[in-house]
Enzyme design. Sequence first.
Site, PDB file in Angstrom:
ATOM      1  N   ASN A 159       0.803  -1.235   0.000  1.00  0.00           N
ATOM      2  CA  ASN A 159       0.000   0.000   0.000  1.00  0.00           C
ATOM      3  C   ASN A 159       0.831   1.279   0.000  1.00  0.00           C
ATOM      4  O   ASN A 159       0.478   2.263  -0.636  1.00  0.00           O
ATOM      5  CB  ASN A 159      -0.989  -0.014   1.162  1.00  0.00           C
ATOM      6  N   GLY A 179       2.004  -6.083   7.230  1.00  0.00           N
ATOM      7  CA  GLY A 179       1.085  -6.721   6.291  1.00  0.00           C
ATOM      8  C   GLY A 179      -0.186  -7.121   7.011  1.00  0.00           C
ATOM      9  O   GLY A 179      -0.511  -6.588   8.079  1.00  0.00           O
ATOM     10  N   THR A 231      -3.081  -9.302   9.090  1.00  0.00           N
ATOM     11  CA  THR A 231      -3.057  -9.996  10.385  1.00  0.00           C
ATOM     12  C   THR A 231      -2.892 -11.507  10.211  1.00  0.00           C
ATOM     13  O   THR A 231      -2.147 -12.151  10.958  1.00  0.00           O
ATOM     14  CB  THR A 231      -4.328  -9.635  11.181  1.00  0.00           C
ATOM     15  N   THR A 238      -1.381 -13.103   7.729  1.00  0.00           N
ATOM     16  CA  THR A 238       0.014 -13.385   7.352  1.00  0.00           C
ATOM     17  C   THR A 238       0.907 -13.237   8.578  1.00  0.00           C
ATOM     18  O   THR A 238       1.829 -14.030   8.795  1.00  0.00           O
ATOM     19  CB  THR A 238       0.494 -12.420   6.247  1.00  0.00           C
ATOM     20  N   GLU A 251       3.547  -5.376  12.271  1.00  0.00           N
ATOM     21  CA  GLU A 251       2.613  -4.259  12.089  1.00  0.00           C
ATOM     22  C   GLU A 251       1.508  -4.767  11.184  1.00  0.00           C
ATOM     23  O   GLU A 251       1.743  -4.996   9.992  1.00  0.00           O
ATOM     24  CB  GLU A 251       3.327  -3.060  11.442  1.00  0.00           C
ATOM     25  N   CYS A 293      -3.199   1.688   6.238  1.00  0.00           N
ATOM     26  CA  CYS A 293      -3.613   0.949   7.430  1.00  0.00           C
ATOM     27  C   CYS A 293      -4.200   1.884   8.491  1.00  0.00           C
ATOM     28  O   CYS A 293      -4.900   1.434   9.389  1.00  0.00           O
ATOM     29  CB  CYS A 293      -2.429   0.176   8.000  1.00  0.00           C
ATOM     30  N   GLU A 350       7.332   0.375  15.959  1.00  0.00           N
ATOM     31  CA  GLU A 350       8.396   0.895  15.107  1.00  0.00           C
ATOM     32  C   GLU A 350       8.567   2.382  15.420  1.00  0.00           C
ATOM     33  O   GLU A 350       7.859   2.943  16.242  1.00  0.00           O
ATOM     34  CB  GLU A 350       8.022   0.703  13.640  1.00  0.00           C
TER      35      GLU A 350
HETATM   36  P1  NDP Z   1       0.084  -9.411   3.160  1.00  0.00           P
HETATM   37  O1  NDP Z   1       0.057  -9.868   4.567  1.00  0.00           O
HETATM   38  O2  NDP Z   1      -0.667 -10.196   2.154  1.00  0.00           O
HETATM   39  O3  NDP Z   1       1.568  -9.308   2.612  1.00  0.00           O
HETATM   40  C1  NDP Z   1       2.576  -8.519   3.207  1.00  0.00           C
HETATM   41  C2  NDP Z   1       3.931  -9.032   2.750  1.00  0.00           C
HETATM   42  O4  NDP Z   1       4.160 -10.327   3.293  1.00  0.00           O
HETATM   43  C3  NDP Z   1       4.071  -9.182   1.247  1.00  0.00           C
HETATM   44  O5  NDP Z   1       5.385  -8.885   0.874  1.00  0.00           O
HETATM   45  C4  NDP Z   1       3.736 -10.639   1.059  1.00  0.00           C
HETATM   46  O6  NDP Z   1       4.179 -11.157  -0.157  1.00  0.00           O
HETATM   47  C5  NDP Z   1       4.450 -11.237   2.239  1.00  0.00           C
HETATM   48  N1  NDP Z   1       4.010 -12.562   2.646  1.00  0.00           N
HETATM   49  C6  NDP Z   1       2.823 -13.181   2.396  1.00  0.00           C
HETATM   50  N2  NDP Z   1       2.828 -14.421   2.947  1.00  0.00           N
HETATM   51  C7  NDP Z   1       4.021 -14.594   3.565  1.00  0.00           C
HETATM   52  C8  NDP Z   1       4.630 -15.642   4.327  1.00  0.00           C
HETATM   53  N3  NDP Z   1       3.992 -16.792   4.585  1.00  0.00           N
HETATM   54  N4  NDP Z   1       5.870 -15.468   4.810  1.00  0.00           N
HETATM   55  C9  NDP Z   1       6.520 -14.309   4.595  1.00  0.00           C
HETATM   56  N5  NDP Z   1       6.016 -13.285   3.862  1.00  0.00           N
HETATM   57  C10 NDP Z   1       4.777 -13.413   3.375  1.00  0.00           C
HETATM   58  O7  NDP Z   1      -0.412  -7.894   3.203  1.00  0.00           O
HETATM   59  P2  NDP Z   1      -0.726  -6.964   1.986  1.00  0.00           P
HETATM   60  O8  NDP Z   1       0.482  -6.819   1.128  1.00  0.00           O
HETATM   61  O9  NDP Z   1      -2.027  -7.394   1.386  1.00  0.00           O
HETATM   62  O10 NDP Z   1      -0.911  -5.553   2.739  1.00  0.00           O
HETATM   63  C11 NDP Z   1      -2.118  -5.121   3.262  1.00  0.00           C
HETATM   64  C12 NDP Z   1      -2.152  -5.346   4.764  1.00  0.00           C
HETATM   65  O11 NDP Z   1      -1.076  -4.667   5.380  1.00  0.00           O
HETATM   66  C13 NDP Z   1      -3.406  -4.787   5.392  1.00  0.00           C
HETATM   67  O12 NDP Z   1      -3.927  -5.727   6.304  1.00  0.00           O
HETATM   68  C14 NDP Z   1      -2.916  -3.566   6.124  1.00  0.00           C
HETATM   69  O13 NDP Z   1      -3.693  -3.194   7.232  1.00  0.00           O
HETATM   70  C15 NDP Z   1      -1.545  -3.976   6.543  1.00  0.00           C
HETATM   71  N6  NDP Z   1      -0.721  -2.823   6.827  1.00  0.00           N
HETATM   72  C16 NDP Z   1      -0.393  -2.548   8.129  1.00  0.00           C
HETATM   73  C17 NDP Z   1       0.337  -1.425   8.455  1.00  0.00           C
HETATM   74  C18 NDP Z   1       0.751  -1.147   9.860  1.00  0.00           C
HETATM   75  O14 NDP Z   1       1.640  -0.337  10.041  1.00  0.00           O
HETATM   76  N7  NDP Z   1       0.177  -1.774  10.856  1.00  0.00           N
HETATM   77  C19 NDP Z   1       0.761  -0.482   7.417  1.00  0.00           C
HETATM   78  C20 NDP Z   1       0.379  -0.870   6.093  1.00  0.00           C
HETATM   79  C21 NDP Z   1      -0.347  -2.000   5.818  1.00  0.00           C
HETATM   80  P3  NDP Z   1       3.146 -11.208  -1.389  1.00  0.00           P
HETATM   81  O15 NDP Z   1       2.927  -9.789  -1.795  1.00  0.00           O
HETATM   82  O16 NDP Z   1       3.828 -12.001  -2.403  1.00  0.00           O
HETATM   83  O17 NDP Z   1       1.902 -11.860  -0.880  1.00  0.00           O
END
Ligand code: NDP
Length: 481
Positions: free
Chosen positions: A150, A226, A228, A230, A248, A282, A461
Amino acid sequence: MEKLENYINGKLIAPLKGKYIDNYHPATGKVYSLIPDSDAADVQLAVDAAKAAFPAWSVTPTEKRSKIMMKIASIIERDMKMFVEAESKDNGKSVHTAGMVDIPRAVSNMEFFATAIMHYAAESHIMEDTAINYTMRSPIGVVGCISPWNLPLYLFTWKIAPAIAAGNCVVAKPSEVTPMTAYLFSKACIEAGLPAGVLNIVHGLGGSCGQAIVEHPEVKAISFTGGTKTGAAIAATAAPMFKKLSLELGGKNPNIIFADCDFENMLKTTVQSSFANQGEICLCGSRIFVERPIYEKFKAAFVERVSQLKPGNPADEKTRMGAIVSKPHMEKILSYIELAQQEGGKVLCGGKRAVLDGDLKDGWFIEPTIIEGLAYNCRTNMEEIFGPVVTIMPFDTEEEVLTMANSTMYGLAASVWTENLTRAHRMAGKIQSGIIWINCWLLRDLRTPFGGMKSSGVGREGGFEALRFFTEPKNVCVKLK
Ligand code: NDP
């Protein structure tokens, strides 16, 4: 078609098995470049490079580490336009957002931690005339940084910067949905003279490449942003290996509006906090609670403003609402709008996919959507949608709105709008969120702890919190006599 490369041991290289994934341009729905589909073998190369670089980097004087990081920041600043256009094209966000938020913030992240490390002091505890304790803080070694789509370069650098500033060597994976600016960043690192192996960027899918980073025994800490689900999978892998974890995760943030607020200021900011970056931040406030005496006034004014917000070509300077990052994500958001209606919600504006003209006719756009009439605890109000969709609900008392605000499993951020100072403090104390904004939104001081409670994450962070995460404390007790 352009093929992106991994950045391993100071060089840009193809994935070992020569496999690639399509990279889409969300505004047109077309593939425009190819991303390495890296796996455990590529991650192994990256870990080997990071491990080999660690002994020298960990003892490189802080001033030198800082200078290299400042150089990387200055290269991004010099190439701002290129980074902004690349981020917009890759993610679907407007060049306005990428130019105002994403890329300037990536520069700030690098500069902030390049300077923070110069002021990071160890603690000491003196036991009168018996002993002196001092706490050494050493870099951990090889660490993993995994970021979402994002705010691609913004969140990628938010992790990498404190990790390398503190003397660690990094294996990082950007989201495969938005890899482009991480690739450009690797070129900036080469130009700035970052020693080989200090940062390694491996592109690929979460389940293969990301998982290989998380489960690698030589990767001693994982900083992840990413979803929750994941986050839970990563914790399940990393916890039995006793890795340090910073997670996060998702949010479902309340925006609480009292009748005594500064209405115009609140309205302007609420449009932002609901729909900035297509609602794909987020920290966006997706549940809007409005005190009953101003509910109808707010509803009319909010619908009127939001109706003027039209999705448009992300590359156009005038556009404020770009494309949704991917087709599956667009479909997920649309399915939630449908669910909201099944749950009894009434769509006040938006509610549909937006179809644009010409080249953009197959792009992934959604009209900004406002929904009312839902119970605070229905699925639409409990689950993260992460798109341009908000719900509005009236409330009568502080107790009632606190119950509603705190009812989800998440606890990332909240906004409160009131001119009553004591109420503002009372609410801040009782809302279950890691970040509370009073009469503002997304006002960020990089020194403050950033992160969520409950299912929104583990750890914080930002500022010295990040430097503490990326270092291992060791207490030394010296007896004086
Ligand atoms: P994901 O959890 O789908 O993916 C995040 C990252 O993790 C990507 O690089 C993804 O790769 C990778 N990933 C997926 N599965 C695994 C695994 N088993 N082991 C290691 N890495 C893995 O999130 P999104 O990319 O869809 O992002 C959106 C989410 O992020 C929302 O829930 C949002 O709220 C959260 N977010 C939280 C923030 C915070 O600060 N709390 C800030 C910004 C976003 P791939 O892309 O290939 O799936």
